[in-house]
Design a protein around this motif. Structure first.
Motif, PDB file in Angstrom:
ATOM      1  N   GLU A  40       0.826  -1.200   0.000  1.00 17.53           N
ATOM      2  CA  GLU A  40       0.000   0.000   0.000  1.00 17.53           C
ATOM      3  C   GLU A  40       0.866   1.259   0.000  1.00 17.53           C
ATOM      4  O   GLU A  40       0.568   2.244  -0.690  1.00 17.53           O
ATOM      5  N   ALA A  41       1.964   1.234   0.759  1.00 18.42           N
ATOM      6  CA  ALA A  41       2.875   2.383   0.789  1.00 18.42           C
ATOM      7  C   ALA A  41       3.512   2.594  -0.577  1.00 18.42           C
ATOM      8  O   ALA A  41       3.652   3.731  -1.056  1.00 18.42           O
ATOM      9  N   LEU A  42       3.877   1.498  -1.233  1.00 17.85           N
ATOM     10  CA  LEU A  42       4.470   1.608  -2.575  1.00 17.85           C
ATOM     11  C   LEU A  42       3.461   2.153  -3.581  1.00 17.85           C
ATOM     12  O   LEU A  42       3.796   2.976  -4.432  1.00 17.85           O
ATOM     13  N   LYS A  44       0.917   4.098  -2.876  1.00 18.65           N
ATOM     14  CA  LYS A  44       0.734   5.518  -2.543  1.00 18.65           C
ATOM     15  C   LYS A  44       1.892   6.354  -3.088  1.00 18.65           C
ATOM     16  O   LYS A  44       1.676   7.412  -3.698  1.00 18.65           O
ATOM     17  N   ASP A  45       3.110   5.886  -2.901  1.00 23.50           N
ATOM     18  CA  ASP A  45       4.279   6.602  -3.431  1.00 23.50           C
ATOM     19  C   ASP A  45       4.246   6.666  -4.958  1.00 23.50           C
ATOM     20  O   ASP A  45       4.552   7.696  -5.560  1.00 23.50           O
ATOM     21  N   GLY A  46       3.840   5.569  -5.590  1.00 28.88           N
ATOM     22  CA  GLY A  46       3.746   5.542  -7.058  1.00 28.88           C
ATOM     23  C   GLY A  46       2.691   6.504  -7.574  1.00 28.88           C
ATOM     24  O   GLY A  46       2.892   7.194  -8.571  1.00 28.88           O
ATOM     25  N   GLY A  48       1.652   9.270  -6.083  1.00 27.88           N
ATOM     26  CA  GLY A  48       2.185  10.624  -5.916  1.00 27.88           C
ATOM     27  C   GLY A  48       3.183  10.976  -7.005  1.00 27.88           C
ATOM     28  O   GLY A  48       3.154  12.076  -7.573  1.00 27.88           O
ATOM     29  N   LEU A  49       4.058  10.033  -7.318  1.00 26.75           N
ATOM     30  CA  LEU A  49       5.046  10.266  -8.368  1.00 26.75           C
ATOM     31  C   LEU A  49       4.373  10.430  -9.732  1.00 26.75           C
ATOM     32  O   LEU A  49       4.745  11.290 -10.518  1.00 26.75           O
ATOM     33  N   GLN A  50       3.339   9.612  -9.985  1.00 25.19           N
ATOM     34  CA  GLN A  50       2.618   9.728 -11.254  1.00 25.19           C
ATOM     35  C   GLN A  50       1.949  11.094 -11.373  1.00 25.19           C
ATOM     36  O   GLN A  50       1.970  11.717 -12.425  1.00 25.19           O
ATOM     37  N   LYS A  51       1.364  11.590 -10.285  1.00 20.18           N
ATOM     38  CA  LYS A  51       0.701  12.888 -10.300  1.00 20.18           C
ATOM     39  C   LYS A  51       1.701  13.999 -10.593  1.00 20.18           C
ATOM     40  O   LYS A  51       1.438  14.888 -11.405  1.00 20.18           O
ATOM     41  N   LYS A  52       2.846  13.947  -9.917  1.00 20.18           N
ATOM     42  CA  LYS A  52       3.887  14.954 -10.161  1.00 20.18           C
ATOM     43  C   LYS A  52       4.370  14.899 -11.609  1.00 20.18           C
ATOM     44  O   LYS A  52       4.555  15.922 -12.258  1.00 20.18           O
TER      45      LYS A  52
END
Length: 154
Positions: A40-42, A44-46, A48-52
């Protein structure tokens, strides 16, 4: 040599391999316990990175579109100016060729047209019959009004 395990000489390579094996088993057990949390943490991080990355791509696209619009406008202005110059050169050459052939220009034709209209007006003025004085030639002269006599004339 003794038969007990404590009495055996220790092999450092075997000990090291045993520790690596146990560390791997411990990591595996820990991943099983915390696997869903880590996943789940991965995710979430993915996300966020995709949005940026998507925002950066949209900004870059917007900048590229603005730049392309500017370049298109600049290209259109340069092309228009080029066509204007080409058109002027063409008109000048055609005008020289027509002049060389003796074809009158538009200004010369307009001046000639105005001159013809003026001459036609003069001709009409000369051809119009003169107004007749029928009343003054055929009618008898009217008597002059009598003026009062002066005392000296009486």
């Amino acid at each position: 040599m003794a038969t007990h395990d404590d009495d055996k000489p220790r092999d450092p390579i075997k000990d090291s391999a045993q520790q690596i094996w146990l560390a791997g088993l411990g990591a595996f057990a820990k991943m099983q316990q915390e696997g869903s949390k880590a996943f789940e943490a991965l995710v979430k991080d993915g996300a966020g990175l995709q949005k940026k990355t998507q925002q950066a791509a949209e900004e870059t696209l917007s900048q590229a579109q603005t730049r392309m619009a500017g370049l298109a406008s600049e290209f259109g202005a340069k092309t228009s100016a080029g066509w204007g110059k080409l058109e002027n050169i063409f008109e000048e050459r055609v005008a020289r060729a027509l002049e060389h052939l003796g074809v009158p220009s538009a200004d010369e034709v307009a001046a000639l047209r105005a001159r013809v209209e003026a001459l036609e007006a003069q001709l009409k003025a000369r051809q119009a019959p003169a107004p007749r004085k029928t009343a003054s030639r055929t009618a008898p002269a009217a008597e002059a009004p009598k003026r009062p006599r002066r005392r000296s004339e009486r």
